[in-house]
Design a protein around this motif. Structure first.
Motif, short mmCIF file in Angstrom:
data_model
loop_
_atom_site.label_atom_id
_atom_site.label_comp_id
_atom_site.label_asym_id
_atom_site.label_seq_id
_atom_site.Cartn_x
_atom_site.Cartn_y
_atom_site.Cartn_z
N THR A 120 -3.69 1.20 9.32
CA THR A 120 -2.72 0.11 9.32
C THR A 120 -3.41 -1.21 9.05
OG1 THR A 120 -1.47 1.31 10.99
CG2 THR A 120 -0.84 -0.96 10.58
N GLY A 121 -4.48 -1.46 9.79
CA GLY A 121 -5.18 -2.73 9.64
C GLY A 121 -5.71 -2.95 8.24
N LEU A 122 -6.40 -1.93 7.71
CA LEU A 122 -6.98 -2.08 6.37
C LEU A 122 -5.90 -2.23 5.31
CD1 LEU A 122 -9.90 0.49 6.56
CD2 LEU A 122 -10.08 -1.99 6.28
N PHE A 164 -9.09 9.61 3.96
CA PHE A 164 -9.06 8.23 4.44
C PHE A 164 -8.90 7.25 3.29
CE2 PHE A 164 -9.73 4.93 7.43
CZ PHE A 164 -10.52 3.97 6.84
N GLU A 165 -9.71 7.46 2.24
CA GLU A 165 -9.67 6.52 1.12
C GLU A 165 -8.34 6.57 0.40
OE1 GLU A 165 -12.92 8.31 -0.61
OE2 GLU A 165 -14.43 7.18 0.50
N ALA A 166 -7.86 7.81 0.16
CA ALA A 166 -6.57 7.94 -0.53
C ALA A 166 -5.48 7.25 0.28
CB ALA A 166 -6.22 9.42 -0.71
N ALA A 167 -5.55 7.43 1.61
CA ALA A 167 -4.52 6.82 2.45
C ALA A 167 -4.56 5.30 2.34
CB ALA A 167 -4.72 7.25 3.90
N VAL A 168 -5.76 4.73 2.47
CA VAL A 168 -5.87 3.27 2.43
C VAL A 168 -5.43 2.73 1.08
CG1 VAL A 168 -7.45 1.32 2.53
CG2 VAL A 168 -7.65 3.15 4.20
N LEU A 193 -1.60 -0.47 -1.82
CA LEU A 193 -0.83 -0.78 -3.01
C LEU A 193 0.66 -0.84 -2.68
CD1 LEU A 193 -2.71 1.35 -5.68
CD2 LEU A 193 -2.76 -1.13 -5.34
N GLN A 194 1.12 0.11 -1.86
CA GLN A 194 2.53 0.13 -1.52
C GLN A 194 2.93 -1.14 -0.77
OE1 GLN A 194 4.18 1.36 1.70
NE2 GLN A 194 6.04 2.22 0.87
N SER A 195 2.11 -1.53 0.22
CA SER A 195 2.43 -2.75 0.95
C SER A 195 2.36 -3.96 0.05
CB SER A 195 1.45 -2.97 2.11
OG SER A 195 1.24 -1.80 2.80
N THR A 246 4.70 4.16 8.56
CA THR A 246 4.41 4.93 7.35
C THR A 246 3.08 5.66 7.45
OG1 THR A 246 5.56 3.14 6.21
CG2 THR A 246 4.47 4.76 4.84
N THR A 247 2.16 5.18 8.31
CA THR A 247 0.87 5.86 8.40
C THR A 247 1.02 7.31 8.82
OG1 THR A 247 0.56 5.13 10.68
CG2 THR A 247 -0.43 3.77 8.95
N THR A 248 2.16 7.66 9.43
CA THR A 248 2.34 9.06 9.84
C THR A 248 2.23 9.99 8.64
OG1 THR A 248 4.71 8.72 9.65
CG2 THR A 248 3.77 8.57 11.84
N LEU A 249 2.50 9.50 7.46
CA LEU A 249 2.46 10.36 6.28
C LEU A 249 1.06 10.90 6.01
CD1 LEU A 249 5.25 9.09 5.92
CD2 LEU A 249 4.74 8.82 3.51
#
Lengths: 286, 213, 221
Positions: free
Chosen positions: B19-21, B82-86, B91-93, B153-156
């Motif tokens: 979330t933070g990143l 981790f990288e894919a998530a961040v 980008l989405q945010s 959204t991080t739950t995804l």
């Protein structure tokens, strides 16, 4: 606005022939159409109405004047219970509305919603901001109460609605939506909407205060005609010309109490109380 | 059941890290994209518009899968979850933040722009002294609301096997065979955190409204 | 970038995408219907004057608005069956989770819409002697619903995006079919790009429609 406006072309009410014999509210048992006893109303901590007693006879036109905040609108709204009085009694055609219950804090008036709705059918109200239903045409607005509340059949309701719309001079605008009408026209529709219910008494809450000056006259004319026709009316207004010409009685309210009342001639031309004089003097400066 | 709590907590920390990143990068990228979108030159605003609309009108999960499975092959890189998530969530945010930024600026009455121009202010001075200070107040609120959405959204990322709170919930469930208890506790954790954050935002909103009045 | 795009690999699977899209629409449609209906009910409960009705509905709304959608989906698929002692199909779990989520969000929309109606309308209706029910039905709701249509259609778009999450509990909607096709063809780029593009077309078109609707409704005010 002083006493020199177009509606002032008739002799003062006191000189005219007595009206009311053919009024919609028959004095069957001699009781006044409307009677208020000891009405008290507070908002939050402050008391706005401090014990009002008022009787309105059939066919009488009572005009209430006073400064902003004096409680005159609140008083009017207590008559059809858009505001619920904290104490006192309201009698419509001799029948009292609401029941008194004794609580720890003394006696309180309690009202049942159904009782109030039934009573409101006999009291018509015209609002400062018209409050027409924007999603309905003019004639649908006037028909709405007849169909939903009085349960008339659609054709009967429509006939009655058209009749009242014609009486206020809006026969050509029946299929239009309120947003296309001028303020004066909208207010006349609102009057027709209230009249179509064939109430015993009509309440006017500063009916012309929100109108552009050139539109005020047409609404006051309708109100004058109504009054002359014998309708029982309670009118809160700043229009002193109308008060002088149409009222049977003028009541001056100051800080939640009736300060002085009498005929228009008495109150508007020869007020006795200092505060009444001060109020009227203040108006002259407009 | 409670012995597994540390596992859940480590998952929560994972969620918060992402979330933070994502918030940080999303904000920075959004601040870059927004002026492009508002530019009067079509060759700048149109691509920015497409970017924003693509990220707002596709499900976040689809974006995540695309960046985790498709992107690495396309550009010959390797992404850990981790990288894919961040990357995805940043980008989405950024697309949403760009819109928040744009709406905030455009919500300032024309009169403010005209008054500043009439005094002879240049564009950057006008932005710095007049427009931005007013716009920022409204944007901060939207920023916090977006941040809460982002945390949800991080739950995804649990679906691409990143050890966030939801992922740890499935891990613990597979060990304890008690889905009802585990998932209810995890749901409660999410609900508590997000409700507390929402109440905080609402209080801030009321304070803003009072200051404006 | 030395990758060779080859979308022809997906050609035999077009019907599969189609089936997935159908399920997406089915899921979205059912949840919209149930969600909005439940939302209206919730809104009425939440704004009623009867205290014991107000706070449970308020709590319910908070819970289902604040819990992440994926958590709701997972809970209804894995935890809820244990609670009620029965099994549940993935589609049913998805319907439950997404409908309740939509209900919670739309309840707030409905409440806002009703409260946005000018007080004078309430007073005019009451002055005519209308009961609260008649007032709502004839005067307030018809006006409120017109105002609520834009935010409600936005909700519908959000919901359609959420249906993609149902793929994680094996509901055979569009994204699930995409994953399936990827597992068979080993071409994640083509598979997921097609899925993304399909969603993009549907949702972008939806957004444009909403904007147009908003403009048209704004005119008649």
């Amino acid at each position: 606005m002083t006493l020199s406006d177009p509606t002032n072309d008739q002799p003062p009410a006191a000189d005219r022939a007595p009206r009311g014999a053919s009024g919609p509210a028959a004095r069957a048992n001699g009781a006044p159409v409307l009677k208020l006893e000891g009405i008290h109303k507070s908002f939050g901590g402050s008391e706005v109405l401090k014990g009002i007693d008022l009787e309105v006879a059939a066919g009488e036109t009572v005009v209430i004047i006073g400064a902003s905040g004096s409680g005159k609108s609140t008083l009017l709204r207590c008559i059809n219970f858009l505001e619920l009085p904290d104490a006192g009694r309201v009698y419509l055609k001799g029948e009292s509305v609401g029941t008194t219950v004794s609580t720890r804090r003394g006696e309180r008036l309690v009202f049942k919603e159904q009782e109030l709705n039934a009573m409101r059918r006999h009291v018509g109200m015209v609002f400062q901001s018209f409050n027409l239903f924007p999603h309905m045409t003019v004639v649908q607005n006037v028909m709405e109460g007849l169909v939903s509340v009085l349960r008339l059949k659609r054709d009967e309701a429509r006939t009655r609605a058209l009749r009242h719309l014609e009486a206020v001079g809006l026969a050509e605008k029946t299929e239009q939506y309120p947003s296309r009408l001028s303020g004066g026209q909208q207010q006349r529709v609102a009057i027709a909407r209230a009249l179509a219910m064939e109430p015993d008494v009509m309440l006017f809450d500063e009916a012309t205060s929100a109108l552009d000056p050139e539109l005020v006259g047409e609404v006051l004319q309708v109100m004058r005609d109504l009054s002359l026709g014998g309708m029982t009316m309670v009118v809160v207004t700043h229009e002193m010309g109308f008060a002088y010409a149409a009222a049977d009685r003028v009541i001056f309210i100051h800080q939640g109490q009736i300060h002085e009342q009498g005929t228009p001639e008495e109150i508007l031309k020869h007020p006795k109380q200092e505060r009444t004089k001060a109020f009227l003097r203040g108006l002259d400066h407009i | 059941m409670w012995d597994n709590f540390p596992t859940l907590l480590s998952g929560l920390s994972g969620s918060l890290q992402i979330t933070g990143l994502a918030l940080l990068f999303g904000l920075l990228i959004g601040l870059l994209v927004a002026p492009l979108r508002m530019s009067s030159r079509p060759w700048l605003s149109a691509p920015a518009g497409v970017y924003i609309n693509v990220f707002r009108n596709t499900p976040p999960l689809v974006q995540l899968f695309w960046f985790f499975y498709a992107f690495p092959i396309l550009f010959d890189v390797s992404f850990r979850p981790f990288e894919a998530a961040v990357v995805t969530l940043s980008l989405q945010s950024s697309a949403f933040f760009a819109e928040v930024f744009r709406a905030g600026i455009q919500s300032i009455e024309r009169g403010q722009w005209e008054a500043s121009k009439a005094i002879g202010m240049g564009y950057f001075t006008m932005m710095r002294r007049i427009i931005l200070p007013q716009a920022v107040k409204r944007m901060v609120l939207a920023f916090f609301e977006r941040a809460i959405e982002l945390f949800k959204t991080t739950t995804l990322v649990s679906t691409i096997a990143f050890a966030d709170l939801l992922y740890q919930a499935t891990v613990v469930t597979s060990q304890t065979f008690r889905p009802l208890e585990v998932y209810t506790v995890v749901a409660a954790m999410y609900i508590l955190i997000i409700t507390a954050a929402s109440l905080g935002v609402r209080r801030y909103e009321m304070r803003l409204a009072r200051a404006d009045a | 970038m030395g990758y060779q795009f080859d979308f022809t690999v997906l050609q035999p699977y077009l019907p599969t995408f189609g089936r997935g899209l159908l399920v997406t629409f089915q899921l979205a449609g059912v949840c919209l219907l149930l969600g909005f209906t439940a939302g209206l009910l919730l809104a009425l409960l939440r704004s009623s004057r009867i205290a014991p009705l107000v706070w449970p509905s308020a709590v319910f709304i908070e819970i289902f608005r604040n819990a992440p959608v994926l958590v709701q989906l997972v809970w209804f698929y894995y935890a809820f069956p244990v609670l009620i002692g029965a099994t549940m199909s993935a589609f049913a779990a998805a319907v439950l989770a997404l409908s309740l989520n939509t209900a919670a969000f739309s309840a707030e929309l409905f409440r806002g819409g009703i409260q946005s109606i000018h007080r004078g309308q309430w007073e005019a209706g009451r002055a005519l002697g209308m009961s609260n029910l008649t007032l709502m039905r004839r005067i307030i709701l018809p006006q409120a619903i017109k105002r609520m249509i834009p935010p409600l259609t936005n909700r519908a778009i959000e919901l359609t995006k959420m249906t993609a999450l149902a793929s994680t509990i094996a509901v055979p909607e569009l994204l699930y079919q995409g994953r399936l096709i990827n597992a068979v063809t080993f071409r994640p780029i083509e598979s997921y790009t097609v899925v993304a593009v399909i969603y993009l077309i549907i949702l972008w078109a939806g957004t444009i429609l909403v904007n147009r609707l908003e403009r048209r409704l704004g005119e008649s005010d």
